[in-house]
Design an enzyme around this catalytic site. Structure first.
Site, PDB file in Angstrom:
ATOM      1  N   CYS A 280     -13.476  18.023  21.553  1.00 35.18           N
ATOM      2  CA  CYS A 280     -12.529  19.140  21.466  1.00 35.18           C
ATOM      3  C   CYS A 280     -11.830  19.338  20.128  1.00 35.18           C
ATOM      4  O   CYS A 280     -11.752  20.468  19.648  1.00 35.18           O
ATOM      5  CB  CYS A 280     -11.477  18.987  22.551  1.00 35.18           C
TER       6      CYS A 280
HETATM    7  C1  UGA Z   1      -8.063  15.781  23.752  1.00 40.19           C
HETATM    8  C2  UGA Z   1      -6.596  16.052  24.066  1.00 40.19           C
HETATM    9  O1  UGA Z   1      -5.838  14.845  23.977  1.00 40.19           O
HETATM   10  C3  UGA Z   1      -6.443  16.655  25.471  1.00 40.19           C
HETATM   11  O2  UGA Z   1      -5.089  16.991  25.713  1.00 40.19           O
HETATM   12  C4  UGA Z   1      -7.302  17.925  25.566  1.00 40.19           C
HETATM   13  O3  UGA Z   1      -7.257  18.497  26.859  1.00 40.19           O
HETATM   14  C5  UGA Z   1      -8.741  17.567  25.253  1.00 40.19           C
HETATM   15  O4  UGA Z   1      -8.822  16.985  23.935  1.00 40.19           O
HETATM   16  C6  UGA Z   1      -9.532  18.829  25.357  1.00 40.19           C
HETATM   17  O5  UGA Z   1      -9.282  19.777  24.589  1.00 40.19           O
HETATM   18  O6  UGA Z   1     -10.329  18.954  26.294  1.00 40.19           O
HETATM   19  P1  UGA Z   1      -9.779  13.809  24.366  1.00 40.19           P
HETATM   20  O7  UGA Z   1     -10.766  14.540  23.499  1.00 40.19           O
HETATM   21  O8  UGA Z   1     -10.208  13.286  25.678  1.00 40.19           O
HETATM   22  O9  UGA Z   1      -8.513  14.770  24.646  1.00 40.19           O
HETATM   23  O10 UGA Z   1      -9.315  12.569  23.528  1.00 40.19           O
HETATM   24  P2  UGA Z   1      -7.954  11.944  22.975  1.00 40.19           P
HETATM   25  O11 UGA Z   1      -7.532  10.849  23.840  1.00 40.19           O
HETATM   26  O12 UGA Z   1      -6.973  12.980  22.644  1.00 40.19           O
HETATM   27  O13 UGA Z   1      -8.492  11.281  21.610  1.00 40.19           O
HETATM   28  C7  UGA Z   1      -9.111  12.082  20.593  1.00 40.19           C
HETATM   29  C8  UGA Z   1      -9.456  11.234  19.390  1.00 40.19           C
HETATM   30  O14 UGA Z   1      -8.281  10.869  18.676  1.00 40.19           O
HETATM   31  C9  UGA Z   1     -10.162   9.907  19.724  1.00 40.19           C
HETATM   32  O15 UGA Z   1     -11.204   9.709  18.806  1.00 40.19           O
HETATM   33  C10 UGA Z   1      -9.065   8.868  19.550  1.00 40.19           C
HETATM   34  O16 UGA Z   1      -9.564   7.606  19.211  1.00 40.19           O
HETATM   35  C11 UGA Z   1      -8.277   9.476  18.407  1.00 40.19           C
HETATM   36  N1  UGA Z   1      -6.872   9.010  18.360  1.00 40.19           N
HETATM   37  C12 UGA Z   1      -6.025   9.297  19.387  1.00 40.19           C
HETATM   38  C13 UGA Z   1      -6.426   8.289  17.260  1.00 40.19           C
HETATM   39  O17 UGA Z   1      -7.186   8.019  16.295  1.00 40.19           O
HETATM   40  N2  UGA Z   1      -5.109   7.881  17.226  1.00 40.19           N
HETATM   41  C14 UGA Z   1      -4.247   8.153  18.226  1.00 40.19           C
HETATM   42  O18 UGA Z   1      -3.061   7.766  18.114  1.00 40.19           O
HETATM   43  C15 UGA Z   1      -4.710   8.883  19.340  1.00 40.19           C
END
Ligand code: UGA
Length: 463
Positions: A280
């Protein structure tokens, strides 16, 4: 729990598109007593779902599917005409990226047109809810046009139309759906919004979260603003990490903890790492940039968010190079392929950017991931080697790069690296290890300004 009140048995919804969002939404609504029909054109997928087996990995989902199917609250079909037996249809089909970053609306158009054809003969009110992520103006433009033309009805009195974005995170999607922090409804008319609120009231009962009612365009933009903010927060902390890494004795974790205590900043989503991945963030920011540029405004900030993310992978490889010298013909163990832990999803994963760079530098890559190897094999085939467990990946390696924060990878001890690797050079791109414990090895971590033990140099010279 109020969420599972039996009154809701009267409600019936259909969900078109049983991908990740559609299936999690269907299973959750059904588990809360709403009669739900999941519809998808992919017969194999529908068959699998009917057997109570999700075609994707999501905790709690299989159990929920099985239970709801057994209780006759959930059915799966590839025949969209079954939508006529319900009074609300959620569109949850994909909106993939095109070359220029804009979204491909072909699935949305097809689903809307098919649904409209079905609704043409239907008597009584039917609400169509756009849950797919679409840029502002899509619902009132393309969707409305396709729906009205195919159904022969006007959106307003007999046909409702609204936008209801989702905010589910992979890995916690079911919990997110059961306990959302908000519900956003974008609608042109009160009747559509009221109909959807009624459904959610039935489902959530006393636990109904705050509901924001707005126009369709604002609701569409909320989704993009949310993901753009989260991605920017990560690129922000990664930028601070890269600065911290140049200062011996400074750890970005401390900086994140301190600034996170300010409620205006907030402590979540401040974990520095190798850059964000997933289906996303990149797709949505590219779509938002493209949309905005087409409207005559260049959102510099979001271009920087993406560029920072792209560069973070090169920094990870740069750290390996600083520890090893040339990477040519070196054996590099990549621990973790999934874009985050507890998923088999590698879409836009930073591991793929790092692997591609490692290959360019002439390294031999051997990768381990507890879940994502089958998906990686589909994409990279034999460009890299795969290991069955972390230890066999480490065996004989010149360098190990930690790319995903899996518990079993985070649990490895300094002595494991020492025992199996040819030379224990470790790049901790997820900052899962204690720098103290690893100080006897050649260890570098994103955002940790170490004095490099092997070379006796501060990390400022590692970059
Ligand atoms: C993300 C959003 O968090 C959701 O709210 C949204 O609904 C979703 O996209 C979507 O549009 O469908 P998601 O893709 O499942 O959710 O993943 P996240 O948990 O947000 O993580 C995204 C990326 O950021 C991962 O690679 C994670 O490792 C990274 N991340 C996350 C970091 O590097 N640092 C952080 O502090 C948090």
């Amino acid at each position: 729990m109020a969420v599972f009140s039996l009154k809701s048995k009267l409600a019936a919804v259909s969900i078109v598109g049983l991908g990740y969002v559609g299936l999690c939404t269907a299973a959750t609504l059904a588990s809360g007593g709403i009669r739900t029909i999941g519809i998808d054109i992919d017969e194999a997928r529908v068959d699998q779902i009917r057997k109570g087996k999700a075609p994707l990995h999501e905790p709690q989902l299989d159990a929920m599917l099985k239970r709801s199917i057994r209780n006759k609250l959930l059915a799966a079909s590839n025949d969209i005409s079954s939508a006529a037996d319900t009074d609300t249809t959620f569109l949850t089909v994909g909106t993939p990226s095109q070359q220029d970053g804009s979204i491909d609306l072909s699935y949305v158009k097809n689903a809307t047109e098919d649904l409209g054809n079905v609704l043409r003969e239907k008597r009584g009110y039917h609400l169509v809810v756009v849950k797919s992520t679409v840029v502002p103006g899509t619902t009132n433009g393309t969707v409305k046009r396709f729906l009205e033309q195919s159904s022969g009805k006007n959106a307003g009195s007999e046909l409702g139309l609204c936008v209801n974005p989702e905010f589910l995170k992979e890995g916690t999607a079911i919990n997110d759906a059961l306990h959302p922090d908000k519900i956003v409804i974008g609608s042109n008319d009160k009747k559509s919004a009221d109909h959807l609120i009624r459904l959610y009231k039935r489902f959530y009962g006393k636990e109904l979260p705050p509901v924001i009612i707005t126009g369709p365009e604002a609701a569409e933009l909320v989704k993009y603003a949310s993901n753009a903010f989260l991605a920017t927060k990560i690129s922000f902390i990664n930028t601070i990490a890269n600065i911290a890494q140049q200062i011996p004795g400074v750890d970005v974790g401390t900086i994140a903890k301190a600034i996170g205590l300010d409620p205006r900043i907030g402590g979540l989503f401040l974990k520095a790492g190798p850059g964000y991945g997933g289906s996303c963030f990149h797709k949505d920011i590219q779509a938002l940039i493209n949309y905005s540029q087409n409207n005559g405004y260049d959102p510099t900030l979001f271009r920087a968010t993406e560029e920072t993310n792209e560069q973070q992978a090169n920094r990870v490889v740069g750290m390996a190079e600083t520890l090893l010298g040339s990477l040519s013909n070196k054996r590099v163990a990549v621990l973790g392929l999934a874009f985050k832990k507890d998923t088999d999803d590698i879409r836009e994963a930073s591991s793929l950017r790092v692997i591609s760079q490692l290959k360019k530098e002439g390294a031999h890559v051997i990768a381990y991931d507890p879940m994502a190897i089958p998906n990686t094999r589909k994409q990279l085939a034999d460009q890299i080697s795969y290991a069955d467990n972390p230890r066999s990946a480490l065996k004989g390696a010149d360098c190990a790069i930690i790319m995903t924060e899996w518990d079993e990878i985070a649990k490895l001890k300094a002595k494991d690296f020492q025992a199996y690797m040819k030379t224990p050079n470790i790049v901790d791109a997820r900052r899962v290890y204690d720098p103290e414990e690893f100080s006897q090895l050649s260890y570098a971590a994103i955002g940790v300004g170490l004095v490099n033990p092997r070379q006796g140099k501060p990390n400022s010279e590692l970059s």
